[in-house]
Design a protein around this motif. Structure first.
Motif, short mmCIF file in Angstrom:
data_model
loop_
_atom_site.label_atom_id
_atom_site.label_comp_id
_atom_site.label_asym_id
_atom_site.label_seq_id
_atom_site.Cartn_x
_atom_site.Cartn_y
_atom_site.Cartn_z
N LEU A 102 0.74 -1.04 0.09
CA LEU A 102 0.04 -0.02 -0.10
C LEU A 102 0.82 1.11 0.01
O LEU A 102 1.74 1.38 0.77
CB LEU A 102 -1.00 -0.08 1.18
N SER A 103 0.56 2.06 -0.75
CA SER A 103 1.60 3.39 -0.94
C SER A 103 1.10 4.47 0.00
O SER A 103 -0.17 4.76 -0.13
CB SER A 103 1.35 4.06 -2.52
N ILE A 104 1.93 4.70 0.94
CA ILE A 104 1.69 5.66 1.85
C ILE A 104 3.18 6.17 2.30
O ILE A 104 3.99 5.57 2.62
CB ILE A 104 0.75 5.08 3.08
N ASP A 105 3.02 7.33 2.56
CA ASP A 105 4.50 8.05 2.79
C ASP A 105 4.78 8.38 4.12
O ASP A 105 5.97 8.72 4.33
CB ASP A 105 4.56 9.20 1.85
N GLY A 118 -7.02 13.48 1.83
CA GLY A 118 -7.94 12.18 2.31
C GLY A 118 -7.39 10.85 1.94
O GLY A 118 -7.79 9.94 2.29
N VAL A 119 -6.18 10.93 1.48
CA VAL A 119 -5.49 9.69 0.95
C VAL A 119 -5.19 8.70 2.08
O VAL A 119 -5.31 7.56 2.12
CB VAL A 119 -4.28 9.96 -0.21
N TYR A 120 -4.68 9.83 3.04
CA TYR A 120 -3.99 8.83 4.12
C TYR A 120 -5.22 8.14 5.07
O TYR A 120 -4.97 6.97 5.30
CB TYR A 120 -3.43 9.70 5.33
N ASP A 121 -6.16 8.55 5.09
CA ASP A 121 -7.35 8.03 5.87
C ASP A 121 -7.84 6.80 5.06
O ASP A 121 -8.30 5.83 5.66
CB ASP A 121 -8.49 9.07 6.07
N ARG A 122 -7.73 7.05 3.50
CA ARG A 122 -8.50 5.81 2.79
C ARG A 122 -7.55 4.57 2.87
O ARG A 122 -7.88 3.42 2.84
CB ARG A 122 -8.63 6.43 1.53
N VAL A 123 -6.17 4.86 2.99
CA VAL A 123 -5.02 4.02 2.95
C VAL A 123 -5.26 3.18 4.30
O VAL A 123 -5.17 1.86 4.45
CB VAL A 123 -3.71 4.40 2.83
#
Length: 356
Positions: A102-105, A118-123
């Motif tokens: 899963l891509s998360i930085d 919102g991408v962080y919460d979706r991941v």
């Protein structure tokens, strides 16, 4: 062998360091080769394939994923995804995956800055869903891009605290205009390398308690130093790993959809072309640990030789920082505190590059 299978050239995000979808002229957004054709090609070459779905964002085309999984029933499956579309595959499909990246930085502010609000919460929702609702037994790896805004120690420890089984990162270098070689080196000396050292110390303190942290660059480097050296780039590109593009072309590297050197062949004719590393890598004293780092950088000199050498300098320093602790790791294995197999990490099973 490891096979990257592009299900689409399209992506539903447009990250700062990536730019989003591939040009459909180079990687069509709908596959031209059927799942059965792809499965037939892989099966003729490889009796025990490891197949990773890739893109674009592979879950833009979930039906193709399911068709390939049905056609290649005996393969080991993995996926590299941005994590925003995971519910497009049914739980029973997810339970067949051995590895999910899963891509998360890092923390919310960094991830959303790079990847969109919102991408962080979706991941994190995807991580919780896979582990607790789907009951996926797969290894879930946080895949980081490290940029100027990253703080390596903060970001890696944060992701490990969230429940990821492992963390892997790639430096945003060589193909970026975010910075140049000199700016990158200054940042590396002031921020990145000190954090590599801090992470090493954390890795050691946990190993002394019998717990081996899933810090993939460390595992991959210690494997090369202690158990099995690399004879090629650790990701295997062009020798132990190939990508199949949506147009049926076989590629030496999954991100090189438009570069002529990356054309290895076609599923209708087989693999016909080879690749090589730069001479400086072939004679380097760290070749057995680094393997040449990244095949793409050997052919695409966006930063020129100065940039290649800058990244090489940081790679060597990273290896030396880990080498300093080598006697302690060896002793912990000898004393039975940690197991040899805990260090024997194979990047081809997880589709990771090892060397950032």
């Amino acid at each position: 062998m490891l096979w990257f299978l592009l299900t689409t050239g399209a992506c539903n995000l447009k990250c700062r360091y990536c730019g989003g979808s591939f040009n459909p002229a180079h990687s069509p957004w709908r596959p031209r080769a059927s799942a059965r054709e792809v499965a037939g090609f892989i099966s003729k070459i490889d009796a025990s394939p490891v197949v990773f779905f890739y893109g674009g964002e592979p879950l833009v085309n979930p039906s193709y994923v399911l068709e390939v999984m049905e056609a290649l029933g005996g393969a080991k499956f993995g996926i590299q995804t941005n994590g925003t579309l995971v519910k497009r595959l049914p739980p029973e499909a997810w339970r067949r995956f051995s590895t999910v990246l899963l891509s998360i930085d890092g923390p919310r502010e960094l991830t959303d800055f790079n990847r969109g609000n919102g991408v962080y919460d979706r991941v994190l929702e995807a991580l919780r869903w896979l582990k607790h609702e789907v009951n996926c037994k797969c290894k879930v790896i946080a895949r980081m891009a490290v940029t100027r805004e990253s703080r390596l120690y903060r970001d890696v420890t944060h992701l490990l605290s969230l429940g990821f089984d492992a963390v892997h990162w790639q430096l945003n270098v060589i193909w970026t205009d975010e910075w140049g070689p000199r700016e990158f080196l200054k940042w590396a000396e002031e921020s990145y390398l000190p954090d590599v050292e801090r992470l090493r110390d954390l890795f050691l303190s946990e190993a002394e308690r019998g717990r081996v942290l899933g810090i993939i660059p460390f595992l991959g480097i210690y494997r090369a130093l202690l158990i099995r050296p690399y004879d090629w780039v650790p990701c295997g590109a062009g020798k132990y790993a190939y990508a199949i593009n949506t147009d049926g072309r076989v590629l030496h590297c999954p991100i090189a959809v438009s570069e002529k050197w990356a054309n290895a062949g076609h599923i209708k004719i087989g693999i016909t072309n080879g690749v090589r590393l730069k001479d400086k890598c072939l004679i380097c004293e760290y070749r057995h640990v680094c393997g040449g780092r990244c095949l793409y950088t050997h052919y695409e000199d966006f930063w020129g030789e100065e940039g290649f050498d800058a990244v090489c300098h940081v790679t060597k320093k990273t290896i030396r920082i880990l080498e300093e602790a080598l006697p302690y790791i060896f002793q912990l294995i000898k004393d039975g505190v940690i197991r040899r197999e805990d260090i024997d990490y194979d990047p081809l099973l997880d589709s990771t590059e090892v060397i950032p």
